[in-house]
Write an enzyme that holds these catalytic residues in place. Sequence first.
Site, PDB file in Angstrom:
ATOM      1  N   LYS A  35      10.246 115.342  42.471  1.00 51.93           N
ATOM      2  CA  LYS A  35      11.002 114.672  41.403  1.00 51.93           C
ATOM      3  C   LYS A  35      11.430 115.662  40.322  1.00 51.93           C
ATOM      4  CE  LYS A  35       7.813 111.686  40.364  1.00 51.93           C
ATOM      5  NZ  LYS A  35       6.840 112.032  41.380  1.00 51.93           N
ATOM      6  N   THR A  36      10.463 116.441  39.843  1.00 51.71           N
ATOM      7  CA  THR A  36      10.781 117.385  38.783  1.00 51.71           C
ATOM      8  C   THR A  36      11.741 118.451  39.305  1.00 51.71           C
ATOM      9  OG1 THR A  36       8.628 116.936  37.832  1.00 51.71           O
ATOM     10  CG2 THR A  36       9.756 118.892  37.042  1.00 51.71           C
ATOM     11  N   ASP A 223      12.100 112.726  32.766  1.00 50.26           N
ATOM     12  CA  ASP A 223      11.043 112.881  33.769  1.00 50.26           C
ATOM     13  C   ASP A 223       9.875 111.972  33.383  1.00 50.26           C
ATOM     14  OD1 ASP A 223       9.725 113.813  35.959  1.00 50.26           O
ATOM     15  OD2 ASP A 223       9.480 115.877  35.270  1.00 50.26           O
ATOM     16  N   GLU A 224       9.076 111.595  34.335  1.00 49.73           N
ATOM     17  CA  GLU A 224       7.893 110.747  34.082  1.00 49.73           C
ATOM     18  C   GLU A 224       8.272 109.474  33.327  1.00 49.73           C
ATOM     19  OE1 GLU A 224       4.978 111.879  35.191  1.00 49.73           O
ATOM     20  OE2 GLU A 224       5.027 114.057  35.145  1.00 49.73           O
ATOM     21  N   GLN A 256       1.859 106.395  39.051  1.00 43.59           N
ATOM     22  CA  GLN A 256       1.306 107.398  38.140  1.00 43.59           C
ATOM     23  C   GLN A 256       1.409 106.976  36.674  1.00 43.59           C
ATOM     24  OE1 GLN A 256       1.781 111.684  39.098  1.00 43.59           O
ATOM     25  NE2 GLN A 256       3.298 110.967  40.547  1.00 43.59           N
ATOM     26  N   ARG A 625      -2.939 116.224  42.384  1.00 45.70           N
ATOM     27  CA  ARG A 625      -2.672 117.546  41.800  1.00 45.70           C
ATOM     28  C   ARG A 625      -3.015 118.652  42.781  1.00 45.70           C
ATOM     29  NH1 ARG A 625       0.891 116.281  39.485  1.00 45.70           N
ATOM     30  NH2 ARG A 625       0.484 114.249  40.331  1.00 45.70           N
TER      31      ARG A 625
HETATM   32  P1  ATP Z   1       4.597 114.748  40.265  1.00 45.56           P
HETATM   33  O1  ATP Z   1       4.735 113.310  40.665  1.00 45.56           O
HETATM   34  O2  ATP Z   1       3.207 115.214  40.405  1.00 45.56           O
HETATM   35  O3  ATP Z   1       5.237 115.045  38.955  1.00 45.56           O
HETATM   36  P2  ATP Z   1       6.957 115.741  41.544  1.00 45.56           P
HETATM   37  O4  ATP Z   1       7.477 114.632  42.364  1.00 45.56           O
HETATM   38  O5  ATP Z   1       7.615 116.001  40.264  1.00 45.56           O
HETATM   39  O6  ATP Z   1       5.387 115.575  41.380  1.00 45.56           O
HETATM   40  P3  ATP Z   1       7.437 118.512  42.082  1.00 45.56           P
HETATM   41  O7  ATP Z   1       6.467 119.060  41.134  1.00 45.56           O
HETATM   42  O8  ATP Z   1       8.883 118.574  41.754  1.00 45.56           O
HETATM   43  O9  ATP Z   1       7.030 117.013  42.479  1.00 45.56           O
HETATM   44  O10 ATP Z   1       7.246 119.174  43.516  1.00 45.56           O
HETATM   45  C1  ATP Z   1       5.973 119.289  44.128  1.00 45.56           C
HETATM   46  C2  ATP Z   1       5.871 120.566  44.910  1.00 45.56           C
HETATM   47  O11 ATP Z   1       6.634 120.474  46.098  1.00 45.56           O
HETATM   48  C3  ATP Z   1       6.395 121.763  44.159  1.00 45.56           C
HETATM   49  O12 ATP Z   1       5.586 122.867  44.449  1.00 45.56           O
HETATM   50  C4  ATP Z   1       7.787 121.935  44.729  1.00 45.56           C
HETATM   51  O13 ATP Z   1       8.232 123.259  44.617  1.00 45.56           O
HETATM   52  C5  ATP Z   1       7.582 121.531  46.173  1.00 45.56           C
HETATM   53  N1  ATP Z   1       8.802 121.018  46.831  1.00 45.56           N
HETATM   54  C6  ATP Z   1       9.527 119.949  46.464  1.00 45.56           C
HETATM   55  N2  ATP Z   1      10.571 119.772  47.303  1.00 45.56           N
HETATM   56  C7  ATP Z   1      10.504 120.752  48.213  1.00 45.56           C
HETATM   57  C8  ATP Z   1      11.294 121.124  49.359  1.00 45.56           C
HETATM   58  N3  ATP Z   1      12.362 120.440  49.736  1.00 45.56           N
HETATM   59  N4  ATP Z   1      10.904 122.192  50.066  1.00 45.56           N
HETATM   60  C9  ATP Z   1       9.806 122.890  49.727  1.00 45.56           C
HETATM   61  N5  ATP Z   1       9.024 122.604  48.674  1.00 45.56           N
HETATM   62  C10 ATP Z   1       9.365 121.546  47.915  1.00 45.56           C
HETATM   63 MG    MG Z   2       6.887 115.972  38.276  1.00 45.86          MG
END
Ligand code: ATP
Ligand code: MG
Length: 720
Positions: A35-36, A223-224, A256, A625
């Site tokens: 997402k981020t 975000d969030e 979350q 995490r």
């Molecule tokens: P959270 O809900 O904990 O905030 P999030 O959904 O924001 O998580 P991110 O932090 O953006 O998730 O990504 C999680 C991990 O997965 C990061 O290390 C990111 O670099 C990796 N990631 C996301 N998409 C890909 C992709 N398509 N290929 C490889 N790695 C990825």
């Molecule tokens: Mg995030």
Amino acid sequence: MKSLNLLKNLNNKQKEVVSEIRKNLLILAGAGSGKTLVLIRRIAWLIYKENCAPKSILAMTFTNKAALELKKRIKFFIKNDQKNDIWIGTFHSFAYYILRIYYLEAGLTQNFQIIDIFDQKNFIKRILKKLYLQDKNYSIDNILKYINNFKNNFFNKNNNYFNKQNFFYDPIFSKIYIEYKNLCKITEVIDFNDLILYLYKLFLYNPHILKIYQQRFKNILIDEFQDTNDLQYKFISLLYNKSYNTKIFLVGDDDQSIYGWRGAQVENMYRFLKDFDKVKTILLEQNYRSTSNILKAANELISHNNTRLKKKLWTHENDGRLIYIYTAFNEFDEAKYIAKQIYKNFIKKNIELNNCAILYRNNFQSRILEEVMLKFAIPYKIYGGVRFFERQEIKYILSYLRLISNYNDDNSFERIINIPKRNIGEKTLNIIKYISKKYLLTLWESSIYLLKNKKYLNTMSFNSLKKFINLIKFLKKNIKNKPLSIIIKETIKDSGLWEMYNKSCFTEKNFNKINNLKELINAADDFTKNSLKNKNNFFYKNIKNNLLINFLSQSLLLTEDINLNKINQKINNYIQMMTIHASKGLEFSEVFIIGMEEGIFPNKISFINQNINEERRLAYVGITRAKKKLTLTYTKKRYLYGKEINSIPSRFIQELPENCIKKISYLNKKKYFIGQIIYHKNFGKGIILKIEIIKNNIKLQIKFNKIKKWIMSNYIHFYI
Ligand code: ATP
Ligand code: MG
């Protein structure tokens, strides 16, 4: 050029998110699904592909740490000179800057300051005393909650928060609230919730100001989003103007949502779908962060919550290591176990410690961890807890600076009137407060009154108070036209604080305090440099206040991180310790979650509020995490609230799938041997003379420096 890479390595859904034409988007996705990551790439996409001006972008998140992370990651895609025009920050920092510019229209004074929770409580204490209230229903914590909730729901017509004790039907609370507001007003401060409330009101009642920002921020990204409260939602709705072709991009995860207790509403996500124009929802379901075992455990755990959107989350990753569940004898054993794992997995293998986090439900749990990490010489960094700017010595000097900037800052006045000791006791302070109550004056004004009307104080108190008032006046005069770091340095010296700590700096505690004071001077230097660098930034440009005023407010806005980073600058490699709340959005290759016990996690209060679901979401956040390794620990016995209690393992452990976990206990750990050197908290180093096994435990006879003693092995800190 860089824009070509914007879709690189993304899965199809992620590509769809990043490259969608400008429209209102809701990205609903589980933990670690990127997402981020897509939010950041979307910003770059808007700039490079949709030709949006960087200054049209407003990206908001919830913690400073998360905001810093966004800023860091966006640099990768955006040219340096464009970076400054994008606004990235927290809701609170955004509000702060706007209010600094339009303080007049917002009904504030130019040098208004922000107060933290301690000062809020201090105000409430004063009010309770003034109103002679000793009712249990009006405890400080309850009132604080009321005040904060009331502000967060200020414009909520069907305000459900006060079902039982509605603000409008509670004359006592309403009286307290009015007193509180009044104290804030005369002392020229606002609290954290006020930041958003004042901002919202400013925009609502000043359409010409609102228009400036509506015209500017045509792309709002958040975000969030699951953690926004009613007021924040309303604020976003206000800023959004269809006729300017504004588009909103929200990412969130209902699983979350962990700030319900602060008024956050997951429902805001459904509200968005209803209230905004043609929202497109995209789900991301592939997790890239964790091993399959960790993800399975998280999915299974959260499935015990019944009210959820039921997103699926899967991964290509292999099973990975099982999740370890360690049963510790007590909290020392728990910390010791973790320290040993860290030693084995990181220090011995020379792997960076930053990759490892220890998470806990409550700040108090960090104390024993710290003690044990110090013994094992494992460098660590704590986020939260007693933060840098909340440390006593820092609070004192900041209070001096705040009082110099604003004589009416009662909280600061009260905090330092007798620090260092200058013979102004409780009695004198009570007389000052009495006058302030009688004539509706601030504490400073009351002191001036008392110095003019000699009859109230005896000669000694009179002279001491006069000295204090003169000192503050002198300090104020002295700082004129001086650079910020010099101001702070001289105030530390002239206030007498330096001498107070320096006198006994041979104690480690005071030595650290002196170092922290020095660190504050460094922080001021950094702040000055950054302010110069940001001189042309849209926001900074419009703020007329002097550096000191800004520094003082920033110190509250940024309590979470920056500063601690600096303190441990010498070592850039440390275990990260923080509450699970603070870990939101972050990831680590190895994670320990401690205190998995009923009453700790889930927290005792959640039993009363029947809020287990939010606790479970918090557990979900904690578990997700971890990238590679996860260990959950609980103790058999724990010292809590002054006595030793037998603990019950957390229900969350029971809810994890059996085939993903491996249980270990303190009972099957390495045995002791005669002649072994051990360490005990109270008796120091010792040598084992005899070993006896009784029931499930081991008893050791140990010779310490002066005494010989039988001790249960679990009370031994560690062995060498
Ligand atoms: P959270 O809900 O904990 O905030 P999030 O959904 O924001 O998580 P991110 O932090 O953006 O998730 O990504 C999680 C991990 O997965 C990061 O290390 C990111 O670099 C990796 N990631 C996301 N998409 C890909 C992709 N398509 N290929 C490889 N790695 C990825
Ligand atoms: Mg995030």
